[in-house]
Write an enzyme that holds these catalytic residues in place. Structure first.
Site: not given
Ligand code: PBG
Length: 340
Positions: A250, A234, A222, A120, A330, A212, A265, A130
């Site tokens: 998608e 976003r 973030r 990304c 995590y 996503k 996600k 992004c």
């Molecule tokens: C990058 C990305 C994000 C996450 C994973 N890859 C952040 C976003 O889209 O703002 C989020 C992962 C998380 O919240 O643990 N675009």
């Protein structure tokens, strides 16, 4: 036949019986551990909103991967905090970018670990979006100092694809085993597949963050990745949380473009999307238990409002039950310890 011939409690009587008939199992092998790599050495800086999660310098990341791999976790996914950000995300695709350096070091020092690279641009762009940002006609004449309002800029799709493809090739060169695009530009899986093939990486798989959603649950990430957008949000590229049928489209498109694995996600608020995707598609399916899901469990546990370990394991088990073959979490290291 009903009660009293049927008594479902018969099989719940002892832990042995319960284990015997359990439909879903959690194993360390199904967990993927996200790591945030930062410049420097000897650095382990805790993320304020994610207690127990750290920004790690390359040397510390190598240690962390070694320990986690020894606990049976097969894979890690790398995110980078670059030294510098700019308008073309140089840090994402530079040969000596932070993730590239980490991937090389991990490959050199830890045997048999699968490295995923999150692809990304937001962590590497000065504006935190992004993709490439273009001012739209309305804003071109406006005062330069004021940040653009939502209607006055656009995240350009097609021009961003080239940078995403370049990033992917650079990560593959550095030893990343699986390319995982999370940007949500249209057509990026196809563009990345073509670029990888052209560079001789036809055997490098793509795990697409296919569905996503534009989610408030990414807040703590973030902070961890220092990637909050400086203006706007976003929603013009990530999905509307209301849409499950669109999520199927998608995923379908990403599969047509050559995705080898797909992802939903966030995870827990989107279990129905995971279940629908499992039902409809036969690719390995990942789910991302995101930063906000983690932070909520941690915060409630700190207040002694919930039993931390119990909720951690239950949340992971339920994401598997919904249909995810693997979970980015995590909690990977800690859950693996408890499972071991
Ligand atoms: C990058 C990305 C994000 C996450 C994973 N890859 C952040 C976003 O889209 O703002 C989020 C992962 C998380 O919240 O643990 N675009």
């Amino acid at each position: 036949m009903a009660f009293p011939a049927n008594r479902l409690r018969r099989l719940r009587r002892t832990e042995t019986l319960r284990t015997l008939v359990r439909e879903t199992r959690l194993t360390p092998e199904s967990l993927v551990y996200p790591l945030f790599i930062c410049p420097g050495s000897g650095i382990r800086k805790e993320v304020r909103s994610m207690p127990g999660v750290f920004n790690l310098s390359v040397d510390e990341a190598v240690k962390e991967v070694r320990e986690t791999r020894a606990l049976g976790v097969l894979s890690v996914i790398l995110f980078g905090l670059p030294e510098k950000k700019d308008e073309v995300a140089t840090g994402a695709w530079a040969e000596d970018g932070i993730v590239q350096r980490a991937a090389r070091a991990i490959k050199n020092e830890v045997r048999d670990v699968v490295i995923m690279g999150d692809v990304c641009l937001c962590e590497y762009m000065s504006h935190g979006h992004c993709g490439i940002v273009k001012a739209t006609a309305q804003s071109l004449g406006a005062a330069a100092a004021a940040p653009p309002a939502t209607a006055e800029f656009e995240i350009v799709n097609d021009a961003s694809l080239e940078l995403l493809a370049r990033t992917s090739v650079s990560l593959a060169r550095a030893g990343v085993d699986i390319i995982a695009p999370s940007d949500m530009m249209d057509g990026r899986v196809g563009a990345i597949r073509a670029a990888l093939d052209k560079a001789g990486f036809e055997n490098t798989p793509i795990l697409s963050y296919a569905a996503k959603f534009s989610s408030g649950f990414y807040g703590p990430f973030r902070e961890a990745a220092d990637s909050a957008p400086q203006f706007g949000d976003r929603r013009s590229y990530q999905m509307d949380p209301a849409n499950v049928r669109e999520a199927m489209r998608e995923i379908e498109l990403d599969i047509e473009e050559g995705a080898d694995m797909i992802m939903v996600k966030p995870a827990m608020p989107y279990l129905d999307v995971i279940a629908a995707a499992r039902d409809r598609f036969d690719l390995p399916l990942a789910a991302y238990q995101v930063s906000g899901e983690y932070a909520m469990i941690e915060a409630a546990a700190r207040n002694q409002w919930i039993d931390r370990e119990r909720v951690m394991m239950e949340s992971l088990l339920c994401i598997r039950r919904a249909g995810a073959s693997m979970i980015l979490t995590y909690y990977a290291k800690e859950a693996a310890k408890l499972l071991g």
